[in-house]
Motif scaffolding. Structure first.
Motif, short mmCIF file in Angstrom:
data_model
loop_
_atom_site.label_atom_id
_atom_site.label_comp_id
_atom_site.label_asym_id
_atom_site.label_seq_id
_atom_site.Cartn_x
_atom_site.Cartn_y
_atom_site.Cartn_z
N SER A 336 0.83 -1.21 0.00
CA SER A 336 0.00 0.00 0.00
C SER A 336 0.86 1.26 0.00
CB SER A 336 -0.92 0.01 1.22
OG SER A 336 -1.83 -1.07 1.18
N TRP A 342 -2.75 6.47 -1.20
CA TRP A 342 -2.83 5.79 0.09
C TRP A 342 -2.03 6.61 1.09
CZ3 TRP A 342 0.89 3.53 3.38
CH2 TRP A 342 0.42 2.67 4.37
N TYR A 368 -7.40 1.25 -5.82
CA TYR A 368 -6.71 0.60 -4.70
C TYR A 368 -7.26 -0.81 -4.48
CZ TYR A 368 -5.14 -0.41 0.06
OH TYR A 368 -4.59 -1.01 1.17
#
Length: 387
Positions: A336, A342, A368
């Motif tokens: 991530s 993010w 994502y």
């Protein structure tokens, strides 16, 4: 051995109305009549402040839009029958049965009904159907939500006047007896006392609660369920509780302190050379309390860009100091961190599997989802569940 959760259609139900409809329909199939009461109890996330509740610390949880739904009517006899939609299993609980039961959900339900019968003099049982879309064992407090749901629904049915903090204490007692773990009150408070569109800040030192409105319009909170069950959790949880207590007792002998909240970094140096594990556990506690205070400041100032790093530091502390993470969730966090949009994330709940929470810009949520699903599937051949 770690393994994937079994899939069940009730987990896919997304709204309150759909879940209530599914449970009510099942109730009619099981018992041939409509339920007298139907209740919904949410799960919870913990934004920051992990493993602090049983150490007189600070935490910032919030209830979520996943629920346990219970439908109930009086059984017209002393026993209670509970059908679980998630486990596709029906059990009968008799008033005086005290046998230890293999499955935790059955033990929790049995203990709740026994305590209610004993403390409030119930003369009848209930016919119950229970189902939920909170991932089981994922760190979103499915067990506590289950206990609260069963307890509160029985209280409603039999006009037992108990709510708010008293209900939280009662449900904590039920979990202690049923599971033998000395859990704190984080889960009970966050489920029972949450307010819509607010974070809670719980101070377990003086048992106070304040509410902070959520102003994150350009951002989304995402929970990634690793699908890894927390099979080490029970024994390791008790071990962490005892390690913190042991560290505190050593510091009490050296310094004039009353409890965990009096500990500072300089005191911890007394533990570092001879008690490295205890040092790590308490260093996490001291730093995590500071992170909760920092999170409050950043939220109140609207400094969203500073929230992500707090989450990242919390995960590193839980991974290296409190040692409750696992390789699968560490992988999700690491991957991530390479994704644009993010801002931060960390493991949530007791640890050793389950879920992680992430803060993302709204416009990248779908990307994502695909990014993490693809990478996690490639690495572990597991499809994560993203909430």
């Amino acid at each position: 051995m770690k393994h994937k959760y079994s899939e069940d259609e009730v987990f896919q139900v997304s709204t309150k109305k759909q879940l209530e409809k599914r449970v009510t329909e099942e109730f009619k199939l099981q018992y041939g009549n409509d339920p007298c009461n139907v209740t919904l109890t949410p799960g919870r996330v913990n934004i920051i402040g992990e493993h602090t509740d049983y150490n007189s610390g600070l935490a910032m949880p919030a209830a979520i839009d996943r629920w346990i739904c219970v439908a109930i009517s009086q059984s017209n006899n002393k026993s209670s029958t509970i059908y679980s939609l998630n486990y596709k299993k029906c059990i009968t609980i008799f008033p005086k049965s005290t046998d230890k039961i293999q499955y935790s959900w059955i033990q929790l339900a049995t203990t709740a009904i026994h305590i209610l019968t004993t403390e409030f003099g119930l003369k009848e049982g209930g016919n119950v159907v229970v189902g939920g879309n909170i991932p089981i064992g994922g760190g979103l407090s499915s067990s506590t939500a289950f206990v609260i749901a069963i307890t509160y629904t029985f209280c409603q049915l039999f006009s037992i006047q108990i709510r708010d903090r008293k209900l939280a204490y009662l449900c904590q007692k039920i979990e202690h007896i049923a599971l033998g773990t000395a859990c704190g009150l984080l889960d009970q408070y966050s489920i029972i006392l949450s307010k819509k569109n607010n974070f809670m800040v719980i101070d377990f030192h003086d048992d106070t609660i304040e509410y902070i409105p959520i102003y994150l319009n350009e951002y989304s909170w995402i929970v990634v369920n690793s699908q890894i069950q927390r099979e080490l959790f029970d024994s390791a949880y008790i071990q962490r509780v005892n390690e913190c207590k042991d560290g505190l007792e050593i510091l009490k002998e050296k310094f004039n302190i009353d409890g965990f909240r009096n500990i500072d970094i300089d005191m911890l140096l007394e533990l570092k050379s001879k008690h490295e594990i205890l040092y790590k556990r308490l260093l996490h506690l001291v730093d995590e309390n500071d992170r909760v205070k920092d999170m409050i400041d950043q939220l109140e100032q609207g400094a969203t860009n500073k929230i992500g790093p707090i989450l990242k530091k919390s995960h590193e502390s839980l991974r290296l100091l409190y040692q409750v993470s696992c390789k699968e969730i560490d992988f999700i966090i690491e991957r991530s961190d390479n994704f644009d949009g993010w801002h931060g994330g960390r493991i949530i709940g007791g640890g050793f599997g389950g879920c992680s929470i992430h803060l993302l810009s709204n416009h990248v949520v779908d990307d994502y989802h695909r990014y993490i699903t693809t990478n996690y599937k490639k690495k572990y051949n597991i499809d994560p569940d993203i909430l």
